[in-house]
Design a protein around this motif. Structure first.
Motif, mmCIF file in Angstrom:
data_model
loop_
_atom_site.group_PDB
_atom_site.id
_atom_site.type_symbol
_atom_site.label_atom_id
_atom_site.label_comp_id
_atom_site.label_asym_id
_atom_site.label_seq_id
_atom_site.Cartn_x
_atom_site.Cartn_y
_atom_site.Cartn_z
ATOM 1 N N THR A 36 1.131 -1.279 -0.076
ATOM 2 C CA THR A 36 0.085 0.035 0.117
ATOM 3 C C THR A 36 0.872 1.153 0.023
ATOM 4 O O THR A 36 1.872 1.614 1.054
ATOM 5 N N LEU A 37 0.784 2.093 -0.903
ATOM 6 C CA LEU A 37 1.127 3.358 -0.919
ATOM 7 C C LEU A 37 0.356 4.588 -0.226
ATOM 8 O O LEU A 37 -0.844 4.189 -0.138
ATOM 9 N N HIS A 38 1.058 5.481 0.411
ATOM 10 C CA HIS A 38 0.212 6.462 1.133
ATOM 11 C C HIS A 38 0.684 7.958 0.502
ATOM 12 O O HIS A 38 1.845 8.303 0.366
ATOM 13 N N LEU A 39 -0.493 8.500 -0.032
ATOM 14 C CA LEU A 39 -0.313 9.937 -0.446
ATOM 15 C C LEU A 39 -1.118 10.928 0.825
ATOM 16 O O LEU A 39 -2.093 10.524 1.007
ATOM 17 N N VAL A 40 -0.444 11.899 0.861
ATOM 18 C CA VAL A 40 -0.985 13.064 1.605
ATOM 19 C C VAL A 40 -1.399 14.186 0.564
ATOM 20 O O VAL A 40 -0.441 14.564 -0.037
ATOM 21 N N ALA A 41 -2.578 14.598 0.345
ATOM 22 C CA ALA A 41 -3.105 15.534 -0.430
ATOM 23 C C ALA A 41 -3.661 16.551 -0.084
ATOM 24 O O ALA A 41 -4.486 16.459 0.902
ATOM 25 N N ALA A 42 -3.531 17.891 -0.400
ATOM 26 C CA ALA A 42 -4.359 19.123 0.074
ATOM 27 C C ALA A 42 -5.891 18.837 -0.636
ATOM 28 O O ALA A 42 -6.115 18.232 -1.590
ATOM 29 N N GLU A 73 -3.574 4.670 -0.538
ATOM 30 C CA GLU A 73 -4.515 5.263 0.406
ATOM 31 C C GLU A 73 -4.071 6.770 0.407
ATOM 32 O O GLU A 73 -2.850 7.302 0.278
ATOM 33 N N VAL A 74 -5.178 7.408 0.398
ATOM 34 C CA VAL A 74 -4.953 8.918 0.470
ATOM 35 C C VAL A 74 -5.706 9.654 1.469
ATOM 36 O O VAL A 74 -6.670 9.571 2.006
ATOM 37 N N LYS A 75 -4.685 10.479 2.109
ATOM 38 C CA LYS A 75 -5.114 11.373 3.376
ATOM 39 C C LYS A 75 -5.267 12.931 3.056
ATOM 40 O O LYS A 75 -4.449 13.249 2.346
ATOM 41 N N LEU A 76 -6.647 13.214 3.026
ATOM 42 C CA LEU A 76 -6.635 14.864 2.910
ATOM 43 C C LEU A 76 -6.770 15.629 4.028
ATOM 44 O O LEU A 76 -7.054 15.444 4.919
ATOM 45 N N LEU A 77 -5.676 16.898 3.588
ATOM 46 C CA LEU A 77 -5.839 17.802 4.865
ATOM 47 C C LEU A 77 -5.825 19.165 3.946
ATOM 48 O O LEU A 77 -5.725 19.350 2.990
ATOM 49 N N PRO A 78 -6.311 20.220 4.865
ATOM 50 C CA PRO A 78 -6.559 21.468 4.489
ATOM 51 C C PRO A 78 -5.341 22.086 4.279
ATOM 52 O O PRO A 78 -4.099 21.851 4.630
ATOM 53 N N ALA A 99 3.461 13.160 -1.890
ATOM 54 C CA ALA A 99 2.492 14.355 -1.037
ATOM 55 C C ALA A 99 2.073 15.471 -2.265
ATOM 56 O O ALA A 99 2.987 15.483 -3.310
ATOM 57 N N LEU A 100 1.091 15.878 -2.191
ATOM 58 C CA LEU A 100 0.550 16.894 -3.070
ATOM 59 C C LEU A 100 0.280 18.224 -2.391
ATOM 60 O O LEU A 100 -0.744 18.184 -1.542
ATOM 61 N N MET A 101 0.846 19.443 -2.636
ATOM 62 C CA MET A 101 1.072 20.395 -1.882
ATOM 63 C C MET A 101 1.783 21.469 -2.363
ATOM 64 O O MET A 101 1.803 21.495 -3.691
ATOM 65 N N GLY A 102 2.072 22.869 -1.680
ATOM 66 C CA GLY A 102 2.538 23.986 -2.173
ATOM 67 C C GLY A 102 3.937 24.126 -2.429
ATOM 68 O O GLY A 102 4.287 25.210 -3.009
ATOM 69 N N ALA A 103 4.818 23.362 -1.899
ATOM 70 C CA ALA A 103 6.190 23.613 -1.772
ATOM 71 C C ALA A 103 6.971 22.196 -1.984
ATOM 72 O O ALA A 103 6.315 21.215 -1.139
ATOM 73 N N MET A 315 3.372 17.600 -6.714
ATOM 74 C CA MET A 315 3.461 16.444 -6.343
ATOM 75 C C MET A 315 4.862 16.239 -6.321
ATOM 76 O O MET A 315 5.691 16.271 -7.186
ATOM 77 N N MET A 316 5.185 15.249 -4.854
ATOM 78 C CA MET A 316 6.438 14.868 -4.691
ATOM 79 C C MET A 316 6.512 13.402 -4.296
ATOM 80 O O MET A 316 5.536 13.016 -3.587
ATOM 81 N N ALA A 317 7.683 12.861 -4.484
ATOM 82 C CA ALA A 317 7.743 11.409 -4.232
ATOM 83 C C ALA A 317 8.706 11.244 -3.288
ATOM 84 O O ALA A 317 9.867 11.537 -3.603
ATOM 85 N N PHE A 318 8.703 10.686 -2.136
ATOM 86 C CA PHE A 318 9.808 10.501 -1.047
ATOM 87 C C PHE A 318 10.324 9.165 -1.072
ATOM 88 O O PHE A 318 9.817 8.203 -1.445
ATOM 89 N N ARG A 319 11.781 9.301 -0.802
ATOM 90 C CA ARG A 319 12.656 8.107 -0.968
ATOM 91 C C ARG A 319 12.496 7.033 0.285
ATOM 92 O O ARG A 319 12.744 6.044 0.194
ATOM 93 N N GLN A 320 12.168 7.639 1.254
ATOM 94 C CA GLN A 320 12.289 6.999 2.643
ATOM 95 C C GLN A 320 11.931 5.497 2.778
ATOM 96 O O GLN A 320 12.714 4.653 3.258
ATOM 97 N N ASN A 321 10.735 5.291 2.187
ATOM 98 C CA ASN A 321 10.239 3.931 1.965
ATOM 99 C C ASN A 321 10.567 2.911 1.051
ATOM 100 O O ASN A 321 10.042 1.839 0.870
ATOM 101 N N GLY A 322 11.263 3.806 0.016
ATOM 102 C CA GLY A 322 11.903 2.750 -1.035
ATOM 103 C C GLY A 322 10.918 2.219 -2.064
ATOM 104 O O GLY A 322 11.417 0.936 -2.845
ATOM 105 N N HIS A 323 9.814 2.939 -2.217
ATOM 106 C CA HIS A 323 8.923 2.106 -3.270
ATOM 107 C C HIS A 323 8.687 2.986 -4.542
ATOM 108 O O HIS A 323 7.871 3.558 -4.951
ATOM 109 N N ARG A 324 9.927 3.078 -5.071
ATOM 110 C CA ARG A 324 10.193 3.777 -6.491
ATOM 111 C C ARG A 324 9.356 3.316 -7.421
ATOM 112 O O ARG A 324 8.540 4.098 -8.092
ATOM 113 N N GLU A 325 9.357 1.980 -7.588
ATOM 114 C CA GLU A 325 8.629 1.495 -8.996
ATOM 115 C C GLU A 325 7.162 1.546 -8.692
ATOM 116 O O GLU A 325 6.386 1.755 -9.551
ATOM 117 N N GLU A 326 6.782 1.324 -7.569
ATOM 118 C CA GLU A 326 5.087 1.286 -7.106
ATOM 119 C C GLU A 326 4.683 2.844 -7.455
ATOM 120 O O GLU A 326 3.748 3.187 -8.003
#
Length: 428
Positions: A36-42, A73-78, A99-103, A315-326
């Motif tokens: 499961t991939l996790h995306l935090v989006a505005a 899984e997508v988590k929406l935040l203000p 993450a999908l955000m402003g910076a 949109m940005m993709a973080f290295r931490q969890n190592g899920h580059r291909e997914e």
């Protein structure tokens, strides 16, 4: 958008929206071992009726149908919370996969993001609109993947212009001043609404700076906040719009964008800078709206065409969890023309890729929105690829309005902001 640059979003979101959209048992921080991939989006909507949840529900379900071994899984935040929350998660070692955000640039500078070349094919990476790709790149490497974008144009209320006897749209600052005076003489509450309050002053300021050949950064990418052009811009505003009372009852330093936009939809504003969703909202309330390029300073002349201001979310993709291909598989799916255009269309925004933009332009994009798309192709964006911009933009937002206050000194205020920007830049 931490700043909500598109639409008039509420600063809070119904708590029911702040939950994962697919799967269960996750707090949205980091990825688990179940594929499961996790995306935090505005959250782009301003309530349950137009929440982004519906889009992400469908997009993630459609993706998993094609890639049954990967759930998202997508988590929406203000917008008001997402930059801070994602930064907290990263600092705590619990970065989401995306993450999908402003910076984005601070994370890129820390080496925490995958580059576009690690996620996309060469063709897909080359598909981003050039101004957006440049703004999303640090040292010529694309880390901030532009998702949706917009540009700014000058709006004017057609009925108020007619009542004031204004025959044509302003093309220079002198024209704008004359139109504002005619509107004031007819009793218009805000002849020109200038939101230099702390909500989004950095947008209004940049629009005016660009129209005088200035801006936040020079051709080398270094901050130029106190350039001669910028100082001249704010002196002109103070002397020609503030002093004669052509900006309405609220001082620019106290007028926030949301309030200015609301006044426009009530028919109380003659002119202001806006983006597509505002035009749609105003027309829905019976306001006749025309949109033109921002007038240029008289020293440049009406024949000059400085860049418009563009804005984008990343949109940005973080290295931490190592899920580059997914992650690469999901983002390649997400950035398909139809999917990207669907999201953009929901909020009267513009897609970030060349092919999706062409599809929209040839497939029924409203004429007024075509103006924004044309402007975006040659737009200049905030210097978001400078890691210090998040802090510098906050400094601009909270202080630039003082440059045109009755007791303010434009040169002193801009030099003070520039000094803080230099110091912040050194820290990065």
């Amino acid at each position: 958008m931490r700043r909500r640059i598109f639409g008039t979003a509420a600063t809070a979101v119904v708590l029911g929206l702040l939950i994962p959209l697919a799967g269960c048992g996750s707090d949205g921080s980091g990825a688990d071992d179940s594929g499961t991939l996790h995306l935090v989006a505005a959250e782009y909507g301003d309530g349950p009726a137009n929440s982004s949840k519906a889009f992400w529900d469908k997009a993630t379900a459609d993706f998993t149908a094609v890639h049954p071994g990967i759930k998202v899984e997508v988590k929406l935040l203000p917008w008001a919370d997402i930059d801070r929350e994602v930064s907290r998660m990263v600092k705590a070692g619990k970065a989401p996969d995306m993450a999908l955000m402003g910076a984005y640039s601070d994370f890129a500078a820390q080496g925490k993001l995958y580059s576009a070349s690690e996620l996309f094919s060469i063709t897909a990476e080359a598909n981003f609109l050039q101004p957006l790709a440049e703004a999303g790149s640090v040292h010529n490497t694309l880390y901030g993947l532009p998702f949706v974008a917009s540009s700014r144009l000058l709006f004017y209320n057609e009925a108020l212009f007619a009542q004031a006897g204004i025959k044509s749209a302003p093309r220079t600052w002198g024209d704008l001043k004359a139109a504002a005076k005619a509107l004031k003489d007819k009793g218009v509450k805000y002849p020109y609404a200038m939101p230099l309050g702390p909500e989004e002053a950095h947008a209004e300021a940049m629009i005016w700076e660009l129209s005088n050949g200035g801006g936040y950064a020079d051709n080398s990418g270094n901050y130029s906040l106190a350039s001669e052009q910028n100082i001249h811009t704010f002196k002109w505003i103070k002397e020609n719009l503030v002093a004669p009372g052509l900006l309405g009852p609220t001082p620019p330093s106290q007028l926030n964008r949301a309030d200015a936009f609301a006044a426009f939809t009530r028919g109380e504003v003659g002119m202001l800078n806006g983006y597509p969703s505002l035009a749609h909202e105003a027309r829905a309330k019976g306001i006749g709206v025309a949109a033109v390029a921002m007038p240029v300073s008289d020293s440049l002349g009406s024949g000059e065409s400085p860049p418009t201001m563009g804005v984008a979310d990343w949109m940005m993709a973080f290295r931490q969890n190592g899920h580059r291909e997914e992650i690469g598989a999901f983002l390649s799916f997400l950035y398909q023309d139809k999917t990207l255009s669907d999201f953009a269309g929901r909020y009267h925004l513009l897609p970030s890729t060349t092919t999706a933009s062409r599809a929209l332009a040839g497939g029924g994009l409203e004429k007024n929105d075509e103006q924004f798309l044309s402007a975006l192709r040659v737009a200049q964006l905030y210097p978001v690829n400078d890691p210090s911009w998040v802090t510098v933009s906050d400094t601009v937002k909270r202080n630039i309005g003082r440059a045109v206050d009755p007791g303010g000194d434009p040169k002193a205020v801009l030099e003070e902001i520039a000094l803080q920007a230099r110091e912040e830049s050194k820290n990065h």
